[in-house]
Write an enzyme that holds these catalytic residues in place. Structure first.
Site, PDB file in Angstrom:
ATOM      1  N   GLY A  58       0.776  -1.163  -0.084  1.00 52.17           N
ATOM      2  CA  GLY A  58      -0.040   0.071   0.054  1.00 52.17           C
ATOM      3  C   GLY A  58       0.687   1.203   0.097  1.00 52.17           C
ATOM      4  O   GLY A  58       2.219   1.137   0.263  1.00 52.17           O
ATOM      5  N   CYS A  85       5.764  -5.938   1.482  1.00 49.87           N
ATOM      6  CA  CYS A  85       5.820  -4.600   1.736  1.00 49.87           C
ATOM      7  C   CYS A  85       5.391  -3.762   2.783  1.00 49.87           C
ATOM      8  O   CYS A  85       5.644  -4.074   4.019  1.00 49.87           O
ATOM      9  CB  CYS A  85       5.776  -3.989   0.325  1.00 49.87           C
ATOM     10  N   TYR A  86       4.378  -3.097   2.476  1.00 44.61           N
ATOM     11  CA  TYR A  86       3.595  -2.423   3.494  1.00 44.61           C
ATOM     12  C   TYR A  86       3.140  -3.548   4.588  1.00 44.61           C
ATOM     13  O   TYR A  86       3.074  -3.342   5.783  1.00 44.61           O
ATOM     14  CB  TYR A  86       2.433  -1.543   2.933  1.00 44.61           C
ATOM     15  N   HIS A 172       8.393  -7.176  -3.651  1.00 50.49           N
ATOM     16  CA  HIS A 172       6.920  -7.714  -4.298  1.00 50.49           C
ATOM     17  C   HIS A 172       7.228  -9.108  -5.151  1.00 50.49           C
ATOM     18  O   HIS A 172       7.625  -8.884  -6.175  1.00 50.49           O
ATOM     19  CB  HIS A 172       6.559  -6.543  -5.053  1.00 50.49           C
ATOM     20  N   GLU A 174       4.989 -10.668  -6.288  1.00 51.85           N
ATOM     21  CA  GLU A 174       3.597 -10.751  -7.184  1.00 51.85           C
ATOM     22  C   GLU A 174       4.254 -10.329  -8.742  1.00 51.85           C
ATOM     23  O   GLU A 174       3.438 -10.504  -9.783  1.00 51.85           O
ATOM     24  CB  GLU A 174       2.294 -10.017  -6.735  1.00 51.85           C
ATOM     25  N   ASP A 230     -15.139  -8.723 -22.820  1.00 47.79           N
ATOM     26  CA  ASP A 230     -15.395  -8.780 -21.444  1.00 47.79           C
ATOM     27  C   ASP A 230     -17.088  -8.830 -21.138  1.00 47.79           C
ATOM     28  O   ASP A 230     -17.626  -9.774 -20.379  1.00 47.79           O
ATOM     29  CB  ASP A 230     -15.148  -7.398 -20.887  1.00 47.79           C
ATOM     30  N   LYS A 372      -7.749  -9.793 -17.959  1.00 48.85           N
ATOM     31  CA  LYS A 372      -8.376  -9.962 -19.289  1.00 48.85           C
ATOM     32  C   LYS A 372      -7.986 -11.557 -20.003  1.00 48.85           C
ATOM     33  O   LYS A 372      -8.981 -12.102 -20.378  1.00 48.85           O
ATOM     34  CB  LYS A 372      -7.571  -9.062 -20.534  1.00 48.85           C
TER      35      LYS A 372
END
Length: 516
Positions: A58, A85-86, A172, A174, A230, A372
């Protein structure tokens, strides 16, 4: 397969723009997960019956008064916890350690050395590249923790309290820039939390159908079709859930690509037999856009008119308390952070200002946590043809935001023809599936040229094509010069009103990859 709740990881969001990437990596490892804002009701968290909890990143600083904290339930639950992280920093502070504003900030690649054995790094290299993005850093460990990984700028880059199964990462995992990040998150979910790697898009489909039925009951739903993957996947998924309670509304606003209306009508009326109403509203939309140049104002005008159309069609149905749309995660973060809870901001395909109170309708957004490529996988699971599943993204405002400056019918016709030639050549070259998004734009400038023996003063057409995995970042597609020359020649020869074609070589950072 075991039930989803038996294998769920709960991700608590503190406002990071890349929180959804954590979910993406876990899903790639076939582990189910859900994201909730850090300040969601504890009962919602408990209802998921998670096997483990991830405290995401964050923008806040834990050194500031009033900055977000993890609910105490996270630590009372005795579940494994991974702070990123945060998330690492607030976990450290809440458990008795300290965090400082560092003189040595780290933004970018760093080399991590694994200093001690840890299940988080099991079967991973001792030295690996990671991605840092922080100004604060852990200054003193909380009781029970030890260092398991360090970098030159972060001595506490990875910490662990193995007795309580608490782990903290300053980097991170991710993002794709962290080489072993996906494997690290999989280790947490599977080896630490004991989740089974058995979640699939088929499981997501079944759960989404259950959610739609629970939300909608026996009420009617209208779905705004934009012609893209979508909204198409949204419509087919909802139809599978509630059948003829769904009515799809396709608005021909005069800003469509060539042949788009015919493709949509064929798919939904002939292949799926889903109730579909096409509304001819080109004159209305183009009239509303007359004289408007600002791209955001165009979106708002188009969105407001879409709302008018949906309201009118709902009345004709005798009332429809739900409006469905194909909102994806990139749409959500463009409008509001997950930190604020579920967004009621309707995406830019229809409206960027949110649903007016007068509508008295609730949104049905079954895809709002997907990227997507995940939506495409769901589309294949639902049996959608490849011609729709693999379509390039094209926003609901359509050609209006591909024409910087004023929009009129003549400009739309010029751009529609140029765009069709461009896409046709991409398909003929076998490049369509290599490209994430390609389109033509008609610039608000004119160029002097000579065509034959005559001097011309006509429009300039810009071409764009990018590659991407999840729509969060984009790189320019490197066409061969011969290909661009061929496309430019065709456009200038076949489209009256264009005498010059240029190619946009701009890549995009995280965020929107639209022309604007």
């Amino acid at each position: 397969m075991s039930s989803l709740s038996d294998n769920t990881i709960l991700i608590l969001d503190f406002g990071s723009q890349v929180t959804q990437l954590i979910a993406r990596r876990l899903r790639e490892a076939k582990v189910y997960c859900e994201i909730l804002p850090f300040n969601a009701e504890v009962a919602r968290m408990q209802a998921l019956e998670p096997r483990g909890i991830v405290l995401a990143g964050g923008p806040s600083s834990v050194t500031e008064a009033g900055s977000p904290r993890a609910p105490q339930w996270v630590f009372d639950s005795k579940l494994p916890v991974l702070g990123i992280c945060y998330g690492q920093q607030t976990m450290t502070v809440q458990l008795g350690g300290s965090v400082e504003a560092s003189d040595h900030q780290e933004f970018g690649a760093a080399n991590l050395h694994v200093d001690a054995p840890c299940r988080l790094f099991e079967d991973l290299p001792v030295d690996q590249r990671v991605w840092m993005s922080h100004g604060d850093r852990v200054d003193a460990l909380a009781p029970g923790f030890k260092v398991v990984g360090s970098s030159s700028g972060a001595p506490y880059a990875a910490i662990a309290d193995t007795s309580r199964h608490y782990y903290g990462l300053q980097f991170h995992p991710e993002v794709t820039h962290t080489d072993q990040g996906a494997a690290l998150l999989a280790n947490f979910a599977i080896k630490v939390c004991g989740c089974s790697a058995d979640w699939t898009m088929a499981a997501f489909k079944d759960q989404a159908i259950e959610r739609i039925r629970a939300q909608v009951g026996d009420q009617n739903v209208i779905c705004g079709l934009s012609g893209g993957v979508d909204s198409a996947v949204t419509a087919v998924l909802i139809h599978e859930a509630i059948g003829d309670q769904l009515t799809c509304i396709f608005v021909d606003h005069g800003l469509l690509r060539k042949g788009e209306r015919e493709e949509v009508e064929s798919l939904f009326r002939q292949h799926y037999n889903i109730p579909l109403k096409t509304v001819d509203a080109a004159l209305t939309f183009l009239g509303d856009l007359k004289g408007v140049e600002d791209p955001e104002m165009k979106r708002k005008i188009i969105g407001a008119r879409f709302i008018d159309v949906f309201e009118e069609e709902a009345r004709k149905l005798g009332g429809a308390p739900f409006l469905a749309q194909g909102t994806l995660y990139p749409d959500v973060i463009e409008s509001v952070s997950v930190i604020g809870g579920p967004s009621v901001t309707i995406k830019s395909h229809h409206n960027v200002g949110g649903l007016p109170e007068r509508m008295q309708m609730d949104l049905v957004e079954p895809l709002r946590e997907l990227f997507k490529d995940e939506v495409r996988a769901l589309g294949r699971e639902l049996g959608l043809p490849n011609s729709f599943v693999g379509r390039h993204p094209f926003p609901g405002p359509g050609l209006a935001i591909r024409i910087p400056g004023q929009v009129d019918a003549d400009s739309c016709d010029i751009l529609r023809k140029a765009d069709a030639i461009y896409i046709e050549e991409i398909r003929k070259a076998g490049l369509y599936n290599e490209i994430w998004q390609a389109f033509a734009a008609l610039l608000p400038v004119r160029s002097v040229g000579v065509m034959g023996d005559a001097r011309t003063y006509e429009r300039v057409c810009a071409l764009r094509a990018v590659t991407s995995v999840d729509g969060m970042t984009a790189d320019i597609y490197p066409f061969e010069p011969a290909f661009l020359a061929r496309v430019a020649t065709r456009i200038v020869n076949e489209v009256r009103g264009v005498n010059r074609v240029v190619y946009d070589y701009t890549s995009k950072p995280p965020g929107t990859i639209e022309w604007e």
